[in-house]
Design an enzyme around this catalytic site. Structure first.
Site, PDB file in Angstrom:
ATOM      1  N   CYS A 253     -45.439  34.138  34.566  1.00  0.00           N
ATOM      2  CA  CYS A 253     -45.383  32.962  35.436  1.00  0.00           C
ATOM      3  C   CYS A 253     -45.536  33.345  36.906  1.00  0.00           C
ATOM      4  O   CYS A 253     -46.390  32.797  37.621  1.00  0.00           O
ATOM      5  CB  CYS A 253     -44.092  32.199  35.200  1.00  0.00           C
TER       6      CYS A 253
HETATM    7  N1  LIG Z   1     -40.156  30.181  30.256  1.00  0.00           N
HETATM    8  C1  LIG Z   1     -41.131  30.521  31.091  1.00  0.00           C
HETATM    9  O1  LIG Z   1     -41.216  29.989  32.202  1.00  0.00           O
HETATM   10  C2  LIG Z   1     -42.142  31.536  30.716  1.00  0.00           C
HETATM   11  C3  LIG Z   1     -42.069  32.254  29.542  1.00  0.00           C
HETATM   12  N2  LIG Z   1     -43.003  33.222  29.260  1.00  0.00           N
HETATM   13  C4  LIG Z   1     -42.907  34.016  28.048  1.00  0.00           C
HETATM   14  O2  LIG Z   1     -43.153  33.170  26.911  1.00  0.00           O
HETATM   15  C5  LIG Z   1     -42.354  33.580  25.812  1.00  0.00           C
HETATM   16  C6  LIG Z   1     -41.489  32.395  25.373  1.00  0.00           C
HETATM   17  O3  LIG Z   1     -40.667  32.027  26.464  1.00  0.00           O
HETATM   18  P1  LIG Z   1     -39.613  30.826  26.393  1.00  0.00           P
HETATM   19  O4  LIG Z   1     -40.220  29.652  25.742  1.00  0.00           O
HETATM   20  O5  LIG Z   1     -39.052  30.701  27.744  1.00  0.00           O
HETATM   21  O6  LIG Z   1     -38.522  31.478  25.398  1.00  0.00           O
HETATM   22  P2  LIG Z   1     -37.296  30.792  24.667  1.00  0.00           P
HETATM   23  O7  LIG Z   1     -36.210  31.811  24.637  1.00  0.00           O
HETATM   24  O8  LIG Z   1     -37.013  29.455  25.270  1.00  0.00           O
HETATM   25  O9  LIG Z   1     -37.840  30.582  23.178  1.00  0.00           O
HETATM   26  C7  LIG Z   1     -38.117  31.639  22.298  1.00  0.00           C
HETATM   27  C8  LIG Z   1     -38.567  31.073  20.959  1.00  0.00           C
HETATM   28  O10 LIG Z   1     -38.842  32.154  20.058  1.00  0.00           O
HETATM   29  C9  LIG Z   1     -38.129  31.930  18.822  1.00  0.00           C
HETATM   30  N3  LIG Z   1     -37.936  33.246  18.203  1.00  0.00           N
HETATM   31  C10 LIG Z   1     -37.046  34.220  18.530  1.00  0.00           C
HETATM   32  N4  LIG Z   1     -37.206  35.295  17.724  1.00  0.00           N
HETATM   33  C11 LIG Z   1     -38.239  35.000  16.882  1.00  0.00           C
HETATM   34  C12 LIG Z   1     -38.865  35.686  15.799  1.00  0.00           C
HETATM   35  N5  LIG Z   1     -38.480  36.915  15.446  1.00  0.00           N
HETATM   36  N6  LIG Z   1     -39.863  35.070  15.125  1.00  0.00           N
HETATM   37  C13 LIG Z   1     -40.250  33.819  15.463  1.00  0.00           C
HETATM   38  N7  LIG Z   1     -39.696  33.105  16.469  1.00  0.00           N
HETATM   39  C14 LIG Z   1     -38.700  33.692  17.167  1.00  0.00           C
HETATM   40  C15 LIG Z   1     -36.880  31.202  19.284  1.00  0.00           C
HETATM   41  O11 LIG Z   1     -36.216  30.514  18.258  1.00  0.00           O
HETATM   42  P3  LIG Z   1     -34.967  31.149  17.443  1.00  0.00           P
HETATM   43  O12 LIG Z   1     -34.236  32.079  18.373  1.00  0.00           O
HETATM   44  O13 LIG Z   1     -34.152  29.957  17.053  1.00  0.00           O
HETATM   45  O14 LIG Z   1     -35.565  31.870  16.284  1.00  0.00           O
HETATM   46  C16 LIG Z   1     -37.527  30.212  20.260  1.00  0.00           C
HETATM   47  O15 LIG Z   1     -38.193  29.194  19.536  1.00  0.00           O
HETATM   48  C17 LIG Z   1     -41.545  34.795  26.306  1.00  0.00           C
HETATM   49  O16 LIG Z   1     -42.220  35.969  25.987  1.00  0.00           O
HETATM   50  C18 LIG Z   1     -41.537  34.604  27.820  1.00  0.00           C
HETATM   51  O17 LIG Z   1     -41.365  35.812  28.491  1.00  0.00           O
HETATM   52  C19 LIG Z   1     -44.047  33.456  30.087  1.00  0.00           C
HETATM   53  C20 LIG Z   1     -44.200  32.768  31.256  1.00  0.00           C
HETATM   54  C21 LIG Z   1     -43.233  31.752  31.665  1.00  0.00           C
HETATM   55  C1  LIG Z   2     -36.252  33.017  36.181  1.00  0.00           C
HETATM   56  C2  LIG Z   2     -36.531  34.173  35.259  1.00  0.00           C
HETATM   57  O1  LIG Z   2     -35.628  34.812  34.747  1.00  0.00           O
HETATM   58  N1  LIG Z   2     -37.812  34.443  35.039  1.00  0.00           N
HETATM   59  C3  LIG Z   2     -38.236  35.509  34.163  1.00  0.00           C
HETATM   60  C4  LIG Z   2     -39.738  35.556  34.084  1.00  0.00           C
HETATM   61  C5  LIG Z   2     -40.267  34.730  32.974  1.00  0.00           C
HETATM   62  C6  LIG Z   2     -41.630  35.170  32.523  1.00  0.00           C
HETATM   63  O2  LIG Z   2     -42.679  34.862  32.990  1.00  0.00           O
HETATM   64  O3  LIG Z   2     -41.582  36.031  31.566  1.00  0.00           O
HETATM   65  P1  LIG Z   2     -42.653  37.125  31.200  1.00  0.00           P
HETATM   66  O4  LIG Z   2     -43.751  37.145  32.169  1.00  0.00           O
HETATM   67  O5  LIG Z   2     -41.937  38.404  31.232  1.00  0.00           O
HETATM   68  O6  LIG Z   2     -43.176  36.691  29.886  1.00  0.00           O
HETATM   69  C7  LIG Z   2     -37.791  36.871  34.689  1.00  0.00           C
HETATM   70  O7  LIG Z   2     -37.667  37.055  35.885  1.00  0.00           O
HETATM   71  O8  LIG Z   2     -37.709  37.775  33.855  1.00  0.00           O
END
Ligand SMILES: NC(=O)C1=CN([C@@H]2O[C@H](COP(=O)(O)OP(=O)(O)OC[C@H]3O[C@@H](n4cnc5c(N)ncnc54)[C@H](OP(=O)(O)O)[C@@H]3O)[C@@H](O)[C@H]2O)C=CC1
Ligand SMILES: CC(=O)N[C@@H](CCC(=O)OP(=O)(O)O)C(=O)O
Length: 334
Positions: free
Chosen positions: A154
């Site tokens: 992000c």
């Molecule tokens: N949030 C953000 O702003 C951003 C996130 N990302 C990246 O995107 C990805 C998702 O982020 P985010 O949505 O915030 O994460 P969350 O923690 O909100 O969600 C993670 C999801 O993965 C599921 N999960 C966990 N373990 C497993 C597994 N072994 N198999 C299948 N599903 C699984 C969880 O469900 P459950 O635990 O119930 O199984 C949940 O649905 C991460 O890698 C994050 O770094 C990237 C950019 C921005």
């Molecule tokens: C506010 C906050 O905690 N933000 C996350 C970044 C989320 C994200 O973009 O995760 P990846 O790029 O690693 O998938 C952090 O700083 O680790």
């Protein structure tokens, strides 16, 4: 129609993917999955994310057998933690799926980066070579025949969209590293509860000074060193990056405006400000990155905003998918 599976569908990024893909005319959601041990297995996605009530009322299923889950699936979105994506991506690729990974598991080419910044030893070095980094506005050609797309982080999305046009045009003075100060909403840390992210604890604070994993990601893909300081803010969504740079002698405000215009005039998900700078409220809930700037002498400040979960994750993943399969770039996003 392409059959698609969302892994990690109950997370912040996964739920947004479900909403976008559900309304995509060329995508058919065949499954929404969570971990095998998930407490949410069997629940309706719309019970966990009520904004999806009447829109995506599908159950979330435990991912127990990848080969079985991949049957008949063309496209997989991994909205999972880095280690989970690292293990799952090769299995879905082997089953013939095109994989869009939203995690950091395949974004950087150097294996030692994962040991240092993600705490695991990368086991799939061949895929680090093959993965296409999905900074959508800059990678259209490579995306067109990619099998594994590493969707950028992000903070790196906002930072690179702001800096890349200036670097490509050679406008920045390399005697001063660009300084990126960026503040994220708490959803950036995912949906799981932690003490540091709880309501009474969150304030406004920089974190991981000189040590955040997005610094090397930005540096690898921009090709210049930067100073990057993330901050956690007390709001749910959005990233605002304020980036201070030095221009080469003789570079004018007009040159900067032209560099941005040339890079983005035909890119619908980057909105340029010709007056003033963007505020977070104008991008939250939307798939854009907004960019504005000011120049004083040799000093330049660029401000970039985005919704961390959308242009910083899910919307950019869908944008990459649209480019990959030749659909209109903003299909289902706008
Ligand atoms: N949030 C953000 O702003 C951003 C996130 N990302 C990246 O995107 C990805 C998702 O982020 P985010 O949505 O915030 O994460 P969350 O923690 O909100 O969600 C993670 C999801 O993965 C599921 N999960 C966990 N373990 C497993 C597994 N072994 N198999 C299948 N599903 C699984 C969880 O469900 P459950 O635990 O119930 O199984 C949940 O649905 C991460 O890698 C994050 O770094 C990237 C950019 C921005
Ligand atoms: C506010 C906050 O905690 N933000 C996350 C970044 C989320 C994200 O973009 O995760 P990846 O790029 O690693 O998938 C952090 O700083 O680790």
């Amino acid at each position: 129609m392409l059959n698609t599976l969302i892994v990690g569908a109950t997370g912040y990024a996964g739920a947004e993917l479900a909403a976008y893909l559900n309304r995509h005319p060329h995508m058919n959601i065949t499954g929404l999955t969570v971990s095998a041990q998930s407490a949410d297995a069997g629940k309706l996605l719309s019970d966990l994310h009520p904004q999806l009530k009447g829109i995506v009322d599908l159950p979330v299923l435990p991912l127990t057998d990848v080969a079985e889950a991949a049957k008949g699936v063309d496209v997989v979105f991994l909205a999972t933690a880095h280690e989970v994506s690292h293990d799952l991506a090769p299995q879905f690729l082997a089953a013939g799926c095109v994989v869009f990974d939203l995690s950091g598991a395949f974004r950087v080419s150097k294996p030692e980066f994962y040991t240092e910044f993600y705490g695991f030893e990368h086991q799939h070095l061949d895929l680090l070579d093959k993965a296409v980094y999905g900074l959508a506005e800059w990678q259209a050609d490579k995306l067109k025949d990619a099998q594994l797309i590493a969707v950028p982080g992000c903070y790196p999305t906002a930072s690179q969209l702001a800096l890349k046009p200036l670097i490509e045009k050679g406008l920045l003075n390399d005697g001063q590293w660009p300084v990126i100060n960026a503040t994220s909403g708490v959803s950036g840390a995912g949906r799981k509860a932690t003490l540091g992210n709880s309501f009474c604890e969150v304030s406004l604070q920089p974190y991981k000074l000189f040590s955040h994993r997005h610094q090397p990601e930005i540096v690898e893909h921009l090709g210049v060193p930067v100073i990057f300081t993330p901050h956690l803010g007390n709001f749910p969504r959005g990233i605002l990056a304020t980036i201070t740079c030095r221009l080469n002698a003789g570079v004018t405000e007009q040159d900067v405006a032209e560099a941005f215009h040339n890079a983005y005039h035909d890119k619908p998900l980057v909105r340029l400000y010709t007056k003033g700078v963007p505020a977070l409220k104008d991008v939250v809930g939307l798939p854009f990155c907004d960019i504005g700037f000011a120049v004083k002498g040799e000093h330049l400040i660029v401000v970039a905003t985005e919704d961390n979960v959308l242009k910083g994750a899910s919307a950019q993943a869908v944008q990459c998918m649209n480019i990959r399969f030749g659909f209109p770039e903003t299909q289902s996003l706008l």
